[in-house]
Scaffold this active site. Sequence first.
Site, PDB file in Angstrom:
ATOM      1  N   LYS A  42      17.379  85.265 131.895  1.00  0.00           N
ATOM      2  CA  LYS A  42      16.452  84.189 131.515  1.00  0.00           C
ATOM      3  C   LYS A  42      17.198  83.115 130.717  1.00  0.00           C
ATOM      4  O   LYS A  42      18.366  83.316 130.354  1.00  0.00           O
ATOM      5  CB  LYS A  42      15.310  84.788 130.680  1.00  0.00           C
ATOM      6  CG  LYS A  42      15.773  85.355 129.337  1.00  0.00           C
ATOM      7  CD  LYS A  42      14.733  86.274 128.715  1.00  0.00           C
ATOM      8  CE  LYS A  42      15.210  86.770 127.363  1.00  0.00           C
ATOM      9  NZ  LYS A  42      14.404  87.890 126.859  1.00  0.00           N
ATOM     10  N   TYR A 261      28.199  63.406 106.287  1.00  0.00           N
ATOM     11  CA  TYR A 261      26.842  63.025 105.872  1.00  0.00           C
ATOM     12  C   TYR A 261      26.414  63.777 104.618  1.00  0.00           C
ATOM     13  O   TYR A 261      26.661  64.973 104.482  1.00  0.00           O
ATOM     14  CB  TYR A 261      25.840  63.337 106.981  1.00  0.00           C
ATOM     15  CG  TYR A 261      25.892  62.369 108.129  1.00  0.00           C
ATOM     16  CD1 TYR A 261      25.630  61.009 107.931  1.00  0.00           C
ATOM     17  CD2 TYR A 261      26.185  62.814 109.410  1.00  0.00           C
ATOM     18  CE1 TYR A 261      25.674  60.125 108.995  1.00  0.00           C
ATOM     19  CE2 TYR A 261      26.217  61.932 110.477  1.00  0.00           C
ATOM     20  CZ  TYR A 261      25.960  60.589 110.267  1.00  0.00           C
ATOM     21  OH  TYR A 261      25.997  59.717 111.320  1.00  0.00           O
TER      22      TYR A 261
HETATM   23  C1  PLP Z   1      15.218  89.082 126.576  1.00  0.00           C
HETATM   24  C2  PLP Z   1      14.685  90.418 126.915  1.00  0.00           C
HETATM   25  C3  PLP Z   1      15.542  91.524 127.091  1.00  0.00           C
HETATM   26  C4  PLP Z   1      17.029  91.478 126.797  1.00  0.00           C
HETATM   27  O1  PLP Z   1      17.225  91.574 125.402  1.00  0.00           O
HETATM   28  P1  PLP Z   1      18.708  91.610 124.760  1.00  0.00           P
HETATM   29  O2  PLP Z   1      18.473  91.825 123.329  1.00  0.00           O
HETATM   30  O3  PLP Z   1      19.305  90.263 125.048  1.00  0.00           O
HETATM   31  O4  PLP Z   1      19.448  92.701 125.434  1.00  0.00           O
HETATM   32  C5  PLP Z   1      14.979  92.711 127.537  1.00  0.00           C
HETATM   33  N1  PLP Z   1      13.641  92.809 127.742  1.00  0.00           N
HETATM   34  C6  PLP Z   1      12.787  91.775 127.552  1.00  0.00           C
HETATM   35  C7  PLP Z   1      11.335  91.969 127.796  1.00  0.00           C
HETATM   36  C8  PLP Z   1      13.284  90.553 127.110  1.00  0.00           C
HETATM   37  O5  PLP Z   1      12.428  89.543 126.901  1.00  0.00           O
END
Ligand code: PLP
Length: 361
Positions: A42, A261
């Site tokens: 994702k 800044y």
């Molecule tokens: C993002 C996500 C993962 C992966 O999590 P990590 O900590 O990056 O391994 C697994 N399951 C769900 C439902 C997620 O949203």
Amino acid sequence: MSDSPASHWRRASVTLNSNALSNNLKRVREFSPECQVMAVIKANGYGHGMLSVAKQLEGADLFAVAMPEEAFALRASGCQKPVLVLHGFCNLEELEKFSALNISTVVHQAHQLNLLLQSKLSAAVDVWLKVDTGMHRLGIPVEDADSYFGQLRNSANVEKVYMMSHFANADDSENILNNNQLEEFLNVTNDVDVACSMANSAAIMRLPKSHFEIVRPGIMLYGSSPFLDASATDLGLQAVMQFESELIDIKQVRAGEAIGYGSTFVADKDLTMGVVAAGYGDGYPRHAKTGTPVWVNGQCCGLLGRVSMDSISIDLTGIDAGIGDRVVLWGNELSVDVVAAASDSIAYELLCNAGAACFQV
Ligand SMILES: *Cc1c(COP(=O)(O)O)cnc(C)c1O
């Protein structure tokens, strides 16, 4: 160093190390040898480019994305692997497209169950029933799990039913809430013959009881450690993203002079300062503190003062460096986890932001 400073864009860039990605997938298999691996890609593959990551993760069994559009893009690119949409569908049109493209869906709310039961799909879809065991984000209450499961299993629109849940504290492996969540999940899944999934990266590495049939690694695939007490190297993980830029200026700063800044950093002695072409516009974290390491010519230099939109200043005192020299913001030479810790953030956010700002491939 380039002869002509104008011969190329002097700006931050992101490149990927695909060998590291394969190595990290191998580590997932070593931690959970009995399990199928659902690679989580994702947020544009955590900033690494979803389609490139998917191509290079041929060895994964399934993919997970957050939104329908991401799954559609995977299919349009020719990806044939099982793909799960973690947020599921929100209307009939999306559900029908899932069915046509053989995309699996999470069901986490009544609205989705009702649409599924009412529709007449041309091909049945695989459904992952998401149960809220304590994260209190998406998911149905544990009390409703039996009823949902029964209705899904009896629906002609549903091919196979899986069950899943998600930890709120897996990165803190001693936390008692992990056990509570696992118990809740075991209670609702024990009596049913169903393949289950609960473990994210942290749980894959430290909560083996939560592995079940399918594990869901994200951050570990990209070479970052979810734990404060273990580095990626300790865990056998390799950085996939290489975030680099170059030195565009070097100058002397005298004791008493302020840098950047807000003039928040004031030199307490004479120093040599370098300016690097990377700032928060490129995804470098704006809240990185003075002293955050930046790699130049084999040595780590400290950030000086506030991060600007297109540049940062670093302390080059005593360092052999010239304009045009390569600078590593994070990657092989310097872990993104170190930069995240110095920025009150987490690697997940840094990777997503740099990828969103810089990805050009
Ligand atoms: C993002 C996500 C993962 C992966 O999590 P990590 O900590 O990056 O391994 C697994 N399951 C769900 C439902 C997620 O949203």
